[in-house]
Design a protein around this motif. Structure first.
Motif, PDB file in Angstrom:
ATOM      1  N   ARG A 134       0.844  -1.202   0.000  1.00  0.00           N
ATOM      2  CA  ARG A 134       0.000   0.000   0.000  1.00  0.00           C
ATOM      3  C   ARG A 134       0.874   1.245   0.000  1.00  0.00           C
ATOM      4  NH1 ARG A 134      -4.888   2.248   1.932  1.00  0.00           N
ATOM      5  NH2 ARG A 134      -4.555   4.027   3.296  1.00  0.00           N
TER       6      ARG A 134
ATOM      7  N   ILE B  26       1.017   4.114  -2.984  1.00  0.00           N
ATOM      8  CA  ILE B  26       0.748   5.547  -2.765  1.00  0.00           C
ATOM      9  C   ILE B  26       1.995   6.364  -3.112  1.00  0.00           C
ATOM     10  CG2 ILE B  26       0.165   7.297  -1.048  1.00  0.00           C
ATOM     11  CD1 ILE B  26      -1.439   5.032   0.400  1.00  0.00           C
TER      12      ILE B  26
ATOM     13  N   TRP C 174       2.121   6.682  -6.850  1.00  0.00           N
ATOM     14  CA  TRP C 174       1.170   7.687  -7.354  1.00  0.00           C
ATOM     15  C   TRP C 174       1.744   9.086  -7.196  1.00  0.00           C
ATOM     16  CZ3 TRP C 174      -3.606   5.756  -4.131  1.00  0.00           C
ATOM     17  CH2 TRP C 174      -4.054   4.534  -4.639  1.00  0.00           C
TER      18      TRP C 174
ATOM     19  N   ALA D 215       0.702  12.562  -9.505  1.00  0.00           N
ATOM     20  CA  ALA D 215      -0.738  12.611  -9.250  1.00  0.00           C
ATOM     21  C   ALA D 215      -1.044  13.645  -8.167  1.00  0.00           C
ATOM     22  CB  ALA D 215      -1.251  11.238  -8.822  1.00  0.00           C
TER      23      ALA D 215
ATOM     24  N   GLU E 129      -6.112  13.778  -4.524  1.00  0.00           N
ATOM     25  CA  GLU E 129      -6.702  12.578  -5.137  1.00  0.00           C
ATOM     26  C   GLU E 129      -6.059  11.312  -4.586  1.00  0.00           C
ATOM     27  OE1 GLU E 129      -9.061  10.069  -7.480  1.00  0.00           O
ATOM     28  OE2 GLU E 129      -9.332  12.105  -6.722  1.00  0.00           O
ATOM     29  N   CYS E 130      -4.750  11.350  -4.369  1.00  0.00           N
ATOM     30  CA  CYS E 130      -4.067  10.191  -3.769  1.00  0.00           C
ATOM     31  C   CYS E 130      -4.626   9.907  -2.381  1.00  0.00           C
ATOM     32  CB  CYS E 130      -2.568  10.439  -3.693  1.00  0.00           C
ATOM     33  SG  CYS E 130      -1.747  10.500  -5.292  1.00  0.00           S
TER      34      CYS E 130
ATOM     35  N   ARG F 227      -7.597  10.680  -1.234  1.00  0.00           N
ATOM     36  CA  ARG F 227      -8.957  10.163  -1.378  1.00  0.00           C
ATOM     37  C   ARG F 227      -8.939   8.688  -1.733  1.00  0.00           C
ATOM     38  NH1 ARG F 227     -12.508   8.556  -4.782  1.00  0.00           N
ATOM     39  NH2 ARG F 227     -11.204   8.848  -6.604  1.00  0.00           N
ATOM     40  N   ARG F 228      -8.111   8.333  -2.719  1.00  0.00           N
ATOM     41  CA  ARG F 228      -8.047   6.928  -3.155  1.00  0.00           C
ATOM     42  C   ARG F 228      -7.503   6.018  -2.067  1.00  0.00           C
ATOM     43  NH1 ARG F 228      -6.525   6.499  -9.497  1.00  0.00           N
ATOM     44  NH2 ARG F 228      -8.007   8.055 -10.227  1.00  0.00           N
ATOM     45  N   ALA F 229      -6.597   6.541  -1.238  1.00  0.00           N
ATOM     46  CA  ALA F 229      -6.011   5.739  -0.165  1.00  0.00           C
ATOM     47  C   ALA F 229      -6.913   5.676   1.062  1.00  0.00           C
ATOM     48  CB  ALA F 229      -4.645   6.314   0.222  1.00  0.00           C
ATOM     49  N   GLY F 230      -7.970   6.491   1.065  1.00  0.00           N
ATOM     50  CA  GLY F 230      -8.852   6.512   2.223  1.00  0.00           C
ATOM     51  C   GLY F 230      -8.225   7.214   3.405  1.00  0.00           C
ATOM     52  N   GLN F 231      -7.349   8.183   3.119  1.00  0.00           N
ATOM     53  CA  GLN F 231      -6.660   8.922   4.175  1.00  0.00           C
ATOM     54  C   GLN F 231      -7.026  10.394   4.083  1.00  0.00           C
ATOM     55  OE1 GLN F 231      -2.593   8.167   3.135  1.00  0.00           O
ATOM     56  NE2 GLN F 231      -2.480   6.345   4.405  1.00  0.00           N
TER      57      GLN F 231
END
Length: 72
Positions: free
Chosen positions: A8, A12, A15, A20, A24-25, A27-31
């Motif tokens: 993980r 990240i 990315w 990136a 957005e990173c 958001r996608r990582a849920g952080q």
């Protein structure tokens, strides 16, 4: 020994190193963006330096266009 979290982290980091958007990173990582900044500051600093170079290059080209004679 590698853990799933290592993959993980690598993802990240990839990315961010790819340029990136950090929001957005996150958001996608849920952080939260704060967590992203805390743990991935090195990559974010590199992205900031890259962005600064792009902006400086663009400003230099813009200045060259303004200095060119009209109709050239």
């Amino acid at each position: 020994m590698q853990r799933p979290y290592d993959l993980r982290h690598a993802g990240i980091s990839f990315w961010l190193a790819s340029g990136a958007d950090p929001a957005e990173c996150a958001r996608r990582a849920g952080q939260s963006i704060q967590v992203l900044f805390r743990y991935y500051a090195k990559f974010l600093a590199e992205a900031r330096h890259h962005a600064n170079r792009l902006i400086e290059d663009s400003m230099q080209r813009w200045g060259e266009c303004e200095d060119a004679p009209a109709g050239a």
